[in-house]
Design an enzyme around this catalytic site. Structure first.
Site, PDB file in Angstrom:
ATOM      1  CG  LEU A   1       3.507   7.355  23.487  1.00 24.18           C
ATOM      2  CD1 LEU A   1       3.061   8.705  22.947  1.00 24.18           C
ATOM      3  CD2 LEU A   1       2.637   6.258  22.908  1.00 24.18           C
ATOM      4  CB  ALA A   2      10.221   7.027  23.216  1.00 22.74           C
ATOM      5  N   GLY A   3       9.799   4.217  24.398  1.00 24.50           N
ATOM      6  CA  GLY A   3      10.388   2.948  24.822  1.00 24.50           C
ATOM      7  C   GLY A   3       9.631   1.739  24.312  1.00 24.50           C
TER       8      GLY A   3
ATOM      9  CG  HIS B   1       0.105  22.595  29.506  1.00 26.48           C
ATOM     10  ND1 HIS B   1      -1.146  23.158  29.503  1.00 26.48           N
ATOM     11  CD2 HIS B   1       0.138  21.749  28.455  1.00 26.48           C
ATOM     12  CE1 HIS B   1      -1.829  22.653  28.478  1.00 26.48           C
ATOM     13  NE2 HIS B   1      -1.070  21.799  27.837  1.00 26.48           N
TER      14      HIS B   1
ATOM     15  CB  SER C   1      -6.554  18.512  26.797  1.00 23.89           C
ATOM     16  OG  SER C   1      -6.196  18.681  25.454  1.00 23.89           O
TER      17      SER C   1
ATOM     18  NE  ARG D   1       0.899  22.543  25.062  1.00 26.19           N
ATOM     19  CZ  ARG D   1       1.031  21.229  25.083  1.00 26.19           C
ATOM     20  NH1 ARG D   1       2.152  20.683  25.500  1.00 26.19           N
ATOM     21  NH2 ARG D   1       0.044  20.463  24.685  1.00 26.19           N
TER      22      ARG D   1
ATOM     23  CG  HIS E   1       2.811  19.587  30.330  1.00 23.55           C
ATOM     24  ND1 HIS E   1       2.104  18.545  30.861  1.00 23.55           N
ATOM     25  CD2 HIS E   1       2.672  19.484  28.988  1.00 23.55           C
ATOM     26  CE1 HIS E   1       1.566  17.845  29.865  1.00 23.55           C
ATOM     27  NE2 HIS E   1       1.907  18.380  28.740  1.00 23.55           N
TER      28      HIS E   1
ATOM     29  NE  ARG F   1       5.973  18.437  24.334  1.00 28.22           N
ATOM     30  CZ  ARG F   1       4.645  18.396  24.470  1.00 28.22           C
ATOM     31  NH1 ARG F   1       3.868  18.442  23.422  1.00 28.22           N
ATOM     32  NH2 ARG F   1       4.108  18.313  25.672  1.00 28.22           N
TER      33      ARG F   1
END
Lengths: 646, 249
Positions: free
Chosen positions: A44-46, A267, A285, A338, A409, A443
């Site tokens: 996503l970032a790259g 996670h 999830s 989490r 995770h 996170r």
């Protein structure tokens, strides 16, 4: 020594980002064409960064080790992406998203970065819709939201259980558009093996072509690292098999500081480990905690009867079940963050209430949700996750509760960056999971996708220009410079050394041993004795590896074992740094739980007086102890409190 | 469980390949197919032989990297899964298992079971996106989309780009892959402005890459790990014809 300067802009928190943008230097369109940027990684970032920089007119070279940029591991994110849209009218604001994220991170994140993240979160959703990302909708035609851990509002946008896939394919589409246009040149099946620094600035990389084994030199005016996290140091994790720390570790050794290496997210909802041959762990999830209830038996007799098959989970009445999250944390219940959920599961299993073959599992039960909403609704919400579970475990979660256990995770730690996402090496930037910046010590769910895309679409394309604005007069670099030759030589020597060992044991043999040390002593709970032991044990293992690893095949050929060995060599160094960081941080915060520092109820006990800082480790050379630098964290917009989810 | 394996070995794109026989013993039925290959490779390494090369990454059925043709089926005999989600409990103890790469002219073998699927990326680059640049887009809720169309778009968008559809098709057609992207974007208002150009360019790229034509056998749909429907191909054809007529006017 490099003085840590986080470059936080002036002004009140809600004005910092606009103040920055008002005053920052930019590169004009004609000059952008003269500037080359290397982006390593296509998650996503790259991908979002490479596409956005290409759109602006820079020349971009983008690298990934997979066969296509669409395969980066962002693709596997299931649950969703947060944004402060407040579409459900439940009281969400940018400030609240900022507040929840800092609190969720147990007050160990940089306030100004997190506020900016919350601020741009809404733009991300708009951008994705414009790309044709099919987020879930209501019958009205408007977007749907769901809840995630650590929040009391519903701010998570989702595309079934495949949100990461859809967001990545959106970014991949944007990237494909730029590749077609010629502004981005894509290098697939290439792995970055070193950074080239010329006169103190990042000026290129050494990459290995994985098909023919050749080393290549690539020059640029700036380099962006977007290579994700390092959870595979534990061998078993939810990361993809190829996910690795190599790019991050090489830039650390070239002078980038490493922020909070010990901050690892375990996670809570993964499919439990089932055997020695297992190669990876599969996540279920967090969104499942919206409707699933977590429990273990209240009585140990029932644990035994379940294990020998005398009874089934269904046979236990409500009174015989311990919904321990609802019991301990009535305000947030099954939706605690989490780290809290993972530790609570470990606590029950350690106390002997765990279920399943190994006793290292708890139930995630949908019985009451199915009764309340009907099977169809549950199927629509989680169908693909239920199918995935059934394929792996061979049990039907519509009929019997899932069994889950925590697994490694995500890594909150990463390359230290300032407000501009620049590392301590000028011209080197780090974005997404590869940097340390936004999640503190833990996170929150659905925030990784938000951060990856925020960095790539809306932060880096601005901030990198501040660096590049004084580079416009610098001509393109030749890869014939001695610095390139030297970096290539070192890389070649390391690979030759690995090939020449011709020892007895396979790469995976060593990787599994490293994973065991990490999980046992640098995992969900840590203590001084264990961390000290880990440091010694990892050192010994590293020596053993360099004496005894066996890599078949040729160096100048496609060689998957050599790829794995080179990555493991870096994990074997990283593991020690993680243990060292965990040892130094004499407090518990977020995912970092030191047994010596806990409240009477067993909750994490921070030590704000002595540890409200980012650990920024500096490489001091082969065989020397790394040096700890501290970035003091100051909270102006938020009152620092003990986290309370009760 | 014990298995006899017949695995395709090929040194590189230029050389001729052949089947090589291997055996694995004492495999737990909970082992995934790729973990069984890991065990074989560990064995080979300890014996001083080169391991079998195959593509894989996420091992949870979403990255699309794994690509084995097992006993005559793309991703093996089980329905609606990728190779990495296949478990050994689906096979009989003592069985012989034949493992080949996905075969199609546009997917040349790189080594053993690893293939080059760059052609799939090339077709997306021909137009499988909206041209929206970063920034300057309307609010996400500004344009309403019916849940029905949104769900259909999501069904099509689930494609993981593995190429099983191509490997299963006797013509090596990539129609299911291309139609999934064309459909997703044709169903959404954001994809409409470029719909005609998109379908024409993507189909042209497909032909140029050397993929065959679609003869509606439905083999692609049957083997697709994400159960992408061939109704997407019907939608592509509709889009293609209306775009072709419009471009002739």
């Amino acid at each position: 020594m490099v003085k840590l300067n986080s470059k936080i802009p002036e002004g009140p928190i809600e004005k910092k980002w606009s103040n920055y943008k008002d005053q920052q230097s930019l590169v004009n369109p004609a000059n952008k064409r003269k500037i080359d940027i290397i982006v390593v990684g296509t998650g996503l970032a790259g991908a979002s960064a490479a596409a956005s920089l290409g759109e602006l007119g820079f020349n971009v070279k983008n690298f990934c080790f997979q066969d296509s940029p669409r395969r980066a591991h962002s693709i596997a994110a299931q649950g969703g992406i947060n944004a402060a849209k407040n579409y459900p009218n439940d009281g969400d604001t940018v400030y609240r998203l900022f507040y929840d994220t800092v609190k969720g991170g147990d007050y160990r994140a940089r306030e100004s970065n997190v506020y900016r993240l919350a601020e741009v979160s809404n733009n991300i959703i708009d951008q994705c819709i414009a790309q044709g990302v099919p987020f879930a909708r209501e019958y009205s035609g408007l977007l749907d939201n769901r809840s995630f851990g650590g929040a009391q509002v519903s701010r998570t946008f989702y595309a079934r259980g495949q949100t990461g896939q859809q967001l990545l394919l959106g970014a991949y589409g944007a990237l494909s558009k730029e590749i077609k246009k010629g502004s981005v040149k894509m290098y697939t099946r290439h792995e970055m093996l070193d950074l080239v620094v010329v006169e103190g600035r990042a000026r290129g990389i050494i990459a290995r072509n994985l098909i023919n084994g050749e080393l290549e030199r690539h020059a640029a005016h700036a380099v962006v690292i977007a290579t994700g996290g390092y959870g595979n140091v534990f061998f078993l994790s939810t990361n993809a098999m190829g996910s690795n720390v190599t790019a991050v570790w090489k830039v650390f050794k070239k002078g980038s500081f490493f922020g909070n290496p010990s901050f690892t997210q375990i996670h809570p909802t993964c499919i439990p480990v089932h055997g020695d041959f297992q190669s990876k762990l599969t996540l279920m999830s967090e969104s499942l905690r919206n409707d699933g209830r977590i429990w273990v038996p209240r009585k140990k007799e029932d644990v035994a009867r379940l294990k020998n098959g005398e009874i089934k989970p269904k046979d236990l009445s409500e009174e015989e079940r311990d919904y321990y999250l609802e019991r301990r944390y009535p305000a947030f219940g099954n939706l605690v963050p989490r780290d809290v959920a993972s530790r609570a599961a470990k606590e029950r299993c350690d106390a002997g209430y765990g279920v399943g073959e190994t006793g290292l599992a708890v139930y995630l039960d949908f019985e009451s949700a199915i009764e309340r909403l009907g099977k169809d609704v549950i199927e629509e919400r989680y169908g693909n996750l239920f199918q995935m579970y059934q394929k792996i475990v061979d049990e039907n979660p519509y009929e019997t509760p899932m069994m889950i256990y925590p697994a490694v995770h995500y890594t909150m730690g990463g390359i230290w960056v300032d407000y501009e996402l620049q590392t301590t090496i000028p011209g080197l930037f780090a974005i997404g999971e590869a940097n340390f910046s936004d999640h503190g010590a833990n996170r929150l769910g659905a925030s990784a996708l938000m951060q990856g895309l925020a960095d790539g679409y809306f932060v880096l394309p601005y901030t990198i220009q501040s660096y590049l604005s004084d580079q416009i007069g610098v001509p393109r670099f030749s890869t014939e410079l001695p610095e390139f030759a030297e970096a290539e030589k070192q890389t070649k020597e390391q690979l030759e050394k690995l090939m020449s060992i011709k020892g007895k044991n396979s790469v995976d043999h060593f990787h599994k041993l490293l994973g065991k040390i990490m999980w046992e002593y640098v995992g969900m709970s840590r203590n001084k004795k264990g961390l000290l032991h880990a440091i010694t044990a990892i050192k010994e293992l590293r020596e053993e590896f360099w004496k005894d690893v066996r890599i078949p095949g040729e160096i100048n050929d496609l060689n998957t074992e050599l790829e794995k060995a080179a990555r493991l060599a870096d994990f074997l160094e990283l593991g020690e740094l993680m243990a060292r960081d965990g040892l130094d941080r004499e407090e518990s915060c977020g995912g970092h739980f030191r047994e010596e520092y806990q409240t009477k109820e067993g909750e994490a006990l921070r030590n704000d007086k002595n540890f409200t800082f980012v650990s920024a480790w500096e490489y001091m050379g082969e065989g020397k102890e790394p040096k700890l630098n501290k970035e003091k964290l100051e909270y102006e917009a938020i009152e620092v409190k003990q986290r309370n989810y009760k | 469980m014990d298995f006899k394996l017949k695995i395709w070995k090929q040194k590189n794109a230029g050389s001729k390949g052949k089947f090589v026989n291997y055996e694995v013993k004492g495999i737990s039925s909970d082992t995934s197919f790729l973990e069984m290959l890991d065990i074989l490779n560990e064995d080979l390494i300890y014996k001083g032989e080169e391991p079998v090369v195959f593509d894989h990454d996420c091992r949870e059925g979403i990255c699309g990297m794994c690509s084995l043709y097992i006993n005559g089926y793309a991703h093996g005999p089980d329905a609606a899964i990728t190779t990495c989600q296949l478990h050994m409990r689906k096979f009989k103890d003592g069985a012989t298992i034949t493992i080949e790469p996905f075969r199609a002219r546009p997917f040349p073998v790189i080594k053993d079971l690893m293939i080059d699927r760059t052609a799939l990326d090339t077709m997306i680059q021909a137009g499988g996106y909206t041209s929206a640049k970063t920034g300057g887009v309307p609010d996400a809720n500004a344009i309403l989309i019916s849940k029905e169309n949104s769900d259909l778009a999501m069904d099509a968008a689930s494609c993981i780009g593995c190429g099983a559809c191509v490997a299963s098709c006797k013509n090596a057609s990539a129609m299911l892959f291309v139609s999934a992207k064309v459909s997703q974007l044709a169903l959404l208002p954001q994809g409409k402005p470029e719909a005609a150009e998109r379908v024409l360019n993507m189909v042209a790229a497909m032909d140029e890459a050397g993929f065959g034509n679609c003869t509606n056998t439905g083999a692609c749909e049957a083997e697709c790990p994400k159960e992408i429907k061939i109704t997407n191909i019907a939608r592509l054809n509709r889009e293609y014809f209306s775009a072709s007529f419009a471009s002739e006017l």
